[in-house]
Design an enzyme around this catalytic site. Structure first.
Site, PDB file in Angstrom:
ATOM      1  N   GLU A 224       0.830  -1.215   0.000  1.00  0.00           N
ATOM      2  CA  GLU A 224       0.000   0.000   0.000  1.00  0.00           C
ATOM      3  C   GLU A 224       0.865   1.266   0.000  1.00  0.00           C
ATOM      4  O   GLU A 224       0.558   2.243  -0.675  1.00  0.00           O
ATOM      5  CB  GLU A 224      -0.905   0.016   1.238  1.00  0.00           C
ATOM      6  CG  GLU A 224      -1.798   1.239   1.298  1.00  0.00           C
ATOM      7  CD  GLU A 224      -2.344   1.506   2.700  1.00  0.00           C
ATOM      8  OE1 GLU A 224      -3.558   1.496   2.863  1.00  0.00           O
ATOM      9  OE2 GLU A 224      -1.540   1.730   3.622  1.00  0.00           O
ATOM     10  N   CYS A 333      15.433  -6.675   5.238  1.00  0.00           N
ATOM     11  CA  CYS A 333      15.295  -7.984   5.900  1.00  0.00           C
ATOM     12  C   CYS A 333      16.661  -8.571   6.244  1.00  0.00           C
ATOM     13  O   CYS A 333      16.750  -9.451   7.086  1.00  0.00           O
ATOM     14  CB  CYS A 333      14.534  -8.924   4.988  1.00  0.00           C
ATOM     15  SG  CYS A 333      15.218  -8.966   3.342  1.00  0.00           S
ATOM     16  N   GLU A 508      15.859 -16.623  -4.561  1.00  0.00           N
ATOM     17  CA  GLU A 508      15.641 -15.672  -5.648  1.00  0.00           C
ATOM     18  C   GLU A 508      16.975 -15.202  -6.209  1.00  0.00           C
ATOM     19  O   GLU A 508      18.006 -15.290  -5.535  1.00  0.00           O
ATOM     20  CB  GLU A 508      14.819 -14.471  -5.145  1.00  0.00           C
ATOM     21  CG  GLU A 508      13.416 -14.897  -4.757  1.00  0.00           C
ATOM     22  CD  GLU A 508      12.465 -13.743  -4.510  1.00  0.00           C
ATOM     23  OE1 GLU A 508      12.923 -12.645  -4.160  1.00  0.00           O
ATOM     24  OE2 GLU A 508      11.254 -13.953  -4.674  1.00  0.00           O
TER      25      GLU A 508
HETATM   26  P1  NAP Z   1       3.948  -7.356   5.398  1.00  0.00           P
HETATM   27  O1  NAP Z   1       3.081  -6.611   6.329  1.00  0.00           O
HETATM   28  O2  NAP Z   1       3.919  -8.839   5.466  1.00  0.00           O
HETATM   29  O3  NAP Z   1       3.532  -6.850   3.932  1.00  0.00           O
HETATM   30  C1  NAP Z   1       4.133  -7.345   2.773  1.00  0.00           C
HETATM   31  C2  NAP Z   1       3.095  -7.372   1.651  1.00  0.00           C
HETATM   32  O4  NAP Z   1       2.030  -8.248   2.009  1.00  0.00           O
HETATM   33  C3  NAP Z   1       2.448  -6.014   1.387  1.00  0.00           C
HETATM   34  O5  NAP Z   1       2.147  -5.926   0.024  1.00  0.00           O
HETATM   35  C4  NAP Z   1       1.171  -6.113   2.206  1.00  0.00           C
HETATM   36  O6  NAP Z   1       0.151  -5.250   1.787  1.00  0.00           O
HETATM   37  C5  NAP Z   1       0.794  -7.546   1.945  1.00  0.00           C
HETATM   38  N1  NAP Z   1      -0.126  -8.112   2.915  1.00  0.00           N
HETATM   39  C6  NAP Z   1      -0.215  -7.867   4.240  1.00  0.00           C
HETATM   40  N2  NAP Z   1      -1.181  -8.658   4.782  1.00  0.00           N
HETATM   41  C7  NAP Z   1      -1.683  -9.404   3.780  1.00  0.00           C
HETATM   42  C8  NAP Z   1      -2.686 -10.412   3.689  1.00  0.00           C
HETATM   43  N3  NAP Z   1      -3.379 -10.834   4.752  1.00  0.00           N
HETATM   44  N4  NAP Z   1      -2.944 -10.979   2.487  1.00  0.00           N
HETATM   45  C9  NAP Z   1      -2.260 -10.581   1.396  1.00  0.00           C
HETATM   46  N5  NAP Z   1      -1.293  -9.638   1.403  1.00  0.00           N
HETATM   47  C10 NAP Z   1      -1.021  -9.060   2.588  1.00  0.00           C
HETATM   48  O7  NAP Z   1       5.460  -6.954   5.534  1.00  0.00           O
HETATM   49  P2  NAP Z   1       6.052  -5.478   5.649  1.00  0.00           P
HETATM   50  O8  NAP Z   1       5.950  -5.008   7.032  1.00  0.00           O
HETATM   51  O9  NAP Z   1       5.478  -4.611   4.590  1.00  0.00           O
HETATM   52  O10 NAP Z   1       7.590  -5.746   5.243  1.00  0.00           O
HETATM   53  C11 NAP Z   1       8.551  -5.969   6.191  1.00  0.00           C
HETATM   54  C12 NAP Z   1       8.833  -7.444   6.347  1.00  0.00           C
HETATM   55  O11 NAP Z   1       9.230  -7.988   5.111  1.00  0.00           O
HETATM   56  C13 NAP Z   1       9.986  -7.690   7.302  1.00  0.00           C
HETATM   57  O12 NAP Z   1       9.683  -8.771   8.137  1.00  0.00           O
HETATM   58  C14 NAP Z   1      11.130  -8.038   6.379  1.00  0.00           C
HETATM   59  O13 NAP Z   1      12.132  -8.816   6.988  1.00  0.00           O
HETATM   60  C15 NAP Z   1      10.422  -8.748   5.278  1.00  0.00           C
HETATM   61  N6  NAP Z   1      11.218  -8.715   4.047  1.00  0.00           N
HETATM   62  C16 NAP Z   1      11.789  -9.863   3.632  1.00  0.00           C
HETATM   63  C17 NAP Z   1      12.576  -9.871   2.500  1.00  0.00           C
HETATM   64  C18 NAP Z   1      13.225 -11.134   2.015  1.00  0.00           C
HETATM   65  O14 NAP Z   1      13.699 -11.138   0.882  1.00  0.00           O
HETATM   66  N7  NAP Z   1      13.269 -12.200   2.795  1.00  0.00           N
HETATM   67  C19 NAP Z   1      12.776  -8.680   1.779  1.00  0.00           C
HETATM   68  C20 NAP Z   1      12.181  -7.513   2.233  1.00  0.00           C
HETATM   69  C21 NAP Z   1      11.389  -7.545   3.380  1.00  0.00           C
HETATM   70  P3  NAP Z   1      -0.035  -3.821   2.541  1.00  0.00           P
HETATM   71  O15 NAP Z   1       1.170  -3.042   2.275  1.00  0.00           O
HETATM   72  O16 NAP Z   1      -1.230  -3.263   1.909  1.00  0.00           O
HETATM   73  O17 NAP Z   1      -0.211  -4.132   3.994  1.00  0.00           O
END
Ligand code: NAP
Length: 529
Positions: A224, A333, A508
């Site tokens: 979002e 992350c 990836e």
């Molecule tokens: P998030 O809340 O899980 O959101 C990630 C994506 O999922 C966003 O597009 C979000 O939409 C969507 N989303 C949330 N709830 C959902 C649901 N119930 N159904 C479908 N989609 C849903 O994570 P974040 O806080 O944005 O990102 C931070 C996290 O990502 C951290 O834990 C970080 O470590 C992890 N991360 C991991 C990597 C990796 O490569 N391993 C890379 C980058 C980040 P909205 O934005 O609309 O909520």
């Protein structure tokens, strides 16, 4: 091609790459859907407007939704755009468009798919300054970091443009005289791609490059907070000649995300879910995808240990710590989340780390020259950093530097270093995702490994040592998917990115990334005598 994401004062971190030429810009009104505030920001920040899109992109066309949601600049709170709030109906239409485009796209020869990906890459490079400004506007990261992200992001399209031609099958020596046994690799089908806000461009191309190279079509649901980068990529995909329906984007508000996510995870026309985000959301999507037994790739949360052994070069460890902890204001992350420092080197490390933080880091608006620390993405993120610091201090941790919100503005936080940290504190138990470096003092290698491996996630881990035997031991025993040895930055397009434990499933980038989008088919060719 430079693939590093963070600036180091002593290192040039951007490498120019060759420029390509795409077809002329589509005759679209450049500022359609954008508010006056965005136009004035855009006028100052962008050199051209056509990349600023605010509608969904489905079946090769820009689509409206019944409602819109605001996208704000986290540095100023200013509204940048009102973006189409795509819901279940738009998501279903996007899946259908991707499904219908699938047969033709998978039949395009690999070389031609590669040529189109390369054109898309070239257009990204041609527009890199505007794309970077878009990231800084919607995500807040310093412009230099945003420029680094665009090069990194484009490099995935370039890499997979080349990998498309290397999808080889096998011929297996048969145990029967009249048979030939073959292995074919085929695209899995429609891939639904859900991405976070912290790398608004690179988290998309790392998946989409592999998917399109493999012959899959995609539906992307960006975060979002940062849909504009995903939509700009759609504009460039269109210009590059990627056929209609191959790359679809359905931006949506946080309220709609669960319903849209559920549709993507349950629609029988979707074959694959590829997600980057938090472990909590990943688990929801995994459960939802189970009923239709979809292929899944999960890039989830981390909690990276950063270990400094007595044998380390303390200056190199400090420079690695700075790069690993504070890029993107601690919101990656693979950012170090726990610093474990051996007792013999502990005091020197903490002192030099604090000095470096004060000298090298500058909090400010990402568009200002010299800023290294932009805002956090929103106030909730600031509150989490505060909560971790309050909890640690209440249990006896000392604030060495920083420790509070920054006077620059509501989403800004001082780069913070804590010492006297113990494993009972919240900040050593979960990902902070902000500019907080907690330091735990340890005595032995065994103790450090036990603390590092106590997490239920395992994405990246780092350690500094000059003892070769220790280097091998620790690299093998750290329970993570990626290890930085005497190095604080490790992401590179040609290397596999991913984690173990609850940090995810699959890899990836690299030569392995394309496998996530391919099925293996065994063909038993009989009656050959
Ligand atoms: P998030 O809340 O899980 O959101 C990630 C994506 O999922 C966003 O597009 C979000 O939409 C969507 N989303 C949330 N709830 C959902 C649901 N119930 N159904 C479908 N989609 C849903 O994570 P974040 O806080 O944005 O990102 C931070 C996290 O990502 C951290 O834990 C970080 O470590 C992890 N991360 C991991 C990597 C990796 O490569 N391993 C890379 C980058 C980040 P909205 O934005 O609309 O909520």
């Amino acid at each position: 091609m430079a693939a590093r994401l963070a600036p180091r004062s002593s290192r040039a971190w951007l490498t120019a790459v060759s420029r390509g030429r795409g077809p002329p810009l589509l005759p679209r009104p450049p500022w359609a859907g954008l508010l006056p505030a965005a136009r004035s920001l855009g006028a100052a920040a962008m050199s051209s407007g056509p990349l600023w899109r605010s509608e969904g992109f489905v079946g090769g066309g820009w689509v409206k939704a019944p409602a819109v949601f605001p996208v704000r600049n986290p540095a100023t709170g200013a509204e940048l755009a009102q973006v189409a709030d795509c819901g279940v109906a738009e998501a279903r239409a996007a899946v259908r468009a991707a499904y219908e485009a699938g047969a033709a796209w998978s039949a395009v020869p690999a070389k031609e798919r590669g040529v189109l990906l390369r054109k898309w890459h070239n257009l990204m490079i041609e527009n890199k300054d505007d794309l970077a400004k878009l990231i800084t506007a919607e995500n807040g990261k310093p412009l230099r970091e945003a420029q680094g992200e665009i090069l990194y992001s484009a490099a995935f399209l370039e890499w997979f443009a080349e990998e498309a031609r290397r999808i080889y099958g096998d011929i297996i020596p048969s145990s029967a005289k009249d048979r030939k046994s073959l292995v074919l690799k085929q695209p899995v089908g429609v891939a639904a791609i859900i991405t976070p806000w912290n790398f608004p461009s690179a988290m998309i191309t790392r998946k989409v490059g592999a998917a399109l190279a493999a012959g899959c079509t995609v539906v992307v649901k960006p975060a979002e907070d940062t849909p504009l980068s995903a939509l700009a990529l759609a504009e460039l995909a269109n210009q590059a000649g990627i056929p209609a329906g191959v790359y679809n984007v359905i931006p949506c508000s946080r309220q709609q995300a669960p319903a849209v996510g559920e549709l993507l995870c349950t629609d029988p026309l979707v074959a694959k879910i590829s997600f980057t985000g938090s472990t909590a959301t990943g688990k929801i999507l995994l459960r939802q995808a189970a009923d239709t037994v979809k292929r899944v790739s999960m890039e989830l949360g981390g909690h990276a240990p950063f270990i400094v052994f007595d044998s380390a070069d303390v200056d190199k460890a400090v420079s690695g710590a700075l790069a690993s902890k504070y890029r993107n204001s601690g919101q990656t992350c693979v950012c170090s989340n726990r610093f474990l420092v051996q007792k013999g080197i502990h005091d020197a490390f903490v002192e030099k780390f604090a000095q470096a933080i004060k000298k090298e880091l500058r909090v400010g608006n990402g568009f200002e020259e010299g800023t290294t620390q932009g805002p956090l993405i929103n106030e909730k993120a600031v509150e989490k950093v505060e909560r971790h610091i309050d909890d640690a201090v209440s249990q006896g941790a000392s604030v060495v530097t920083g420790g509070k919100r920054h006077s620059y503005g509501k989403n800004f936080f001082e780069p913070t270093l804590l010492s006297n940290v113990t494993t009972s504190m919240l900040c050593t138990q979960e990902e902070t995702f902000g500019p907080l470096a907690p330091v735990i003092k340890f005595n032995t290698e065994e103790e450090a490994l036990a603390i590092a491996n106590s997490a239920n996630v395992g994405l990246a881990g780092y350690f500094f040592s000059r003892d070769p035997a220790q280097i091998w031991r620790v690299a093998e025993r750290l329970e993570v998917g990626m290890v930085g040895v005497n190095e604080g930055l490790l992401s590179a397009v040609e290397c596999p990115f991913g984690g173990v434990k609850q940090s995810g499933l699959g890899r990836e980038g690299s030569k392995y990334g394309i496998d996530e989008y391919l099925e293996i088919k065994y063909v038993c060719f009989g009656g050959l005598q």
